[in-house]
Write a protein that holds these residues in place. Structure first.
Motif, PDB file in Angstrom:
ATOM      1  N   THR A  16      31.512  22.534 -34.322  1.00 33.99           N
ATOM      2  CA  THR A  16      31.527  23.433 -35.490  1.00 33.99           C
ATOM      3  C   THR A  16      30.188  23.553 -36.202  1.00 33.99           C
ATOM      4  O   THR A  16      30.056  24.389 -37.096  1.00 33.99           O
ATOM      5  N   ALA A  17      29.210  22.708 -35.866  1.00 39.12           N
ATOM      6  CA  ALA A  17      27.986  22.654 -36.676  1.00 39.12           C
ATOM      7  C   ALA A  17      26.752  22.392 -35.824  1.00 39.12           C
ATOM      8  O   ALA A  17      26.849  21.976 -34.661  1.00 39.12           O
ATOM      9  N   ASP A  28      27.264  18.060 -44.958  1.00 32.97           N
ATOM     10  CA  ASP A  28      27.750  19.280 -44.297  1.00 32.97           C
ATOM     11  C   ASP A  28      27.609  20.473 -45.218  1.00 32.97           C
ATOM     12  O   ASP A  28      28.077  20.444 -46.365  1.00 32.97           O
ATOM     13  N   LEU A  29      26.972  21.520 -44.706  1.00 34.58           N
ATOM     14  CA  LEU A  29      26.799  22.769 -45.450  1.00 34.58           C
ATOM     15  C   LEU A  29      27.576  23.870 -44.750  1.00 34.58           C
ATOM     16  O   LEU A  29      27.322  24.173 -43.583  1.00 34.58           O
ATOM     17  N   HIS A  49      27.238  24.549 -40.877  1.00 33.37           N
ATOM     18  CA  HIS A  49      28.452  25.159 -40.340  1.00 33.37           C
ATOM     19  C   HIS A  49      28.439  26.658 -40.683  1.00 33.37           C
ATOM     20  O   HIS A  49      28.832  27.042 -41.791  1.00 33.37           O
ATOM     21  N   PRO A  50      28.006  27.536 -39.795  1.00 38.53           N
ATOM     22  CA  PRO A  50      28.050  28.974 -40.098  1.00 38.53           C
ATOM     23  C   PRO A  50      29.502  29.471 -40.068  1.00 38.53           C
ATOM     24  O   PRO A  50      30.231  29.244 -39.089  1.00 38.53           O
ATOM     25  N   LYS A  94      36.679  31.027 -35.030  1.00 37.45           N
ATOM     26  CA  LYS A  94      37.307  29.705 -34.962  1.00 37.45           C
ATOM     27  C   LYS A  94      36.720  28.773 -36.013  1.00 37.45           C
ATOM     28  O   LYS A  94      37.441  27.994 -36.658  1.00 37.45           O
ATOM     29  N   ASN A  95      35.409  28.838 -36.198  1.00 40.54           N
ATOM     30  CA  ASN A  95      34.756  28.007 -37.216  1.00 40.54           C
ATOM     31  C   ASN A  95      35.298  28.293 -38.609  1.00 40.54           C
ATOM     32  O   ASN A  95      35.492  27.389 -39.424  1.00 40.54           O
TER      33      ASN A  95
END
Length: 248
Positions: free
Chosen positions: A72-73, A84-85, A119-120, A203-204
């Motif tokens: 995811t990142a 986590d951003l 994490h876009p 999905k992210n």
């Protein structure tokens, strides 16, 4: 038989021959038409199968090999504290956050005090007049990560951030921006054009929601969301304080 009788017989034979030729011509014509229709039908079936395959391929989830945290990142640094951003490339507040806190967080990551994980996500597709800019930009950033240029591309996307409620940047512009940071391999352009990682962006975003987050930017330090006063955007001091607390 009289000459007149012979002539009548000859005329009947000619007529019968003409009728026979006409029957053969019709049979040949309809056979040809049938073959043409079969070929067309086969072609349509083939086209439909091909289109279905293309649609299936376009919607296939491809997780970038460079991704961490369950795919995811994208990570910067390898320090003991995870920061986590969660960001949307069309989110104006995300751009404000980057201008405010990016240098400090990147510095901590460079010293391996933290692992900075980007994490876009795509929660603002509705704000791009149907072009799904947030998803396309997130997908392009994944392609950039595959090319070893996530941070550079991340930054150039914010430097060229479109306003909300506009179509956003075109795929050609996304590719052009990639070239400015060294993404000249055709693989990057192909991934953007073919939207290879758009299903991944979707999905992210679903994972983002499943984790209980609702807005961007979302900043999480050591598993705990950090916010400012009254749930406002946290300051750099708020984030570094949380990092220090996580170090113990």
């Amino acid at each position: 038989m009289s000459k007149a009788g012979k002539d009548r017989n000859r005329a009947r034979q000619i007529v019968e021959q003409q009728k026979a030729r006409e029957r053969r011509r019709k049979v040949t014509l309809w056979t040809s038409i049938g073959v043409v229709f079969l070929l067309i039908a086969a072609g349509l079936v083939g086209y439909a199968m091909s289109s279905s395959q293309q649609n299936a391929d376009a919607g296939k989830l491809v997780v970038p090999a460079a991704a961490v945290d369950g795919g995811t990142a994208f990570a910067v640094g390898s320090g003991p504290v995870a920061v986590d951003l969660y960001e949307d490339f069309m989110c104006p507040v995300c751009r404000v956050f980057e201008a405010q806190s990016s240098a400090t967080l990147r510095g901590l990551a460079a010293k391996n005090e933290i692992t900075l994980r980007y994490h876009p996500v795509a929660i603002l597709d509705h704000a791009s007049e149907g072009t799904q800019y947030s998803s396309r930009a997130a997908g392009a950033s994944a392609a950039a990560a595959q090319g070893g240029k996530f941070v550079e591309y991340h930054d150039v996307l914010y430097a060229n951030q479109p306003q909300e409620n506009t179509p956003g940047l075109t795929d050609d512009k996304l590719i052009e921006l990639g070239r400015t940071v060294g993404l000249t391999d055709p693989t990057f352009a192909d991934a953007v054009k073919n939207k290879t990682y758009v299903p991944w962006a979707t999905k992210n975003t679903e994972t983002f929601s499943a984790r209980g987050y609702t807005g961007t930017p979302t900043i999480v330090v050591a598993g705990k969301q950090v916010t400012g006063a009254n749930n406002s955007l946290p300051t750099t001091a708020d984030i570094t304080k949380a990092i220090d607390a996580a170090k113990g």
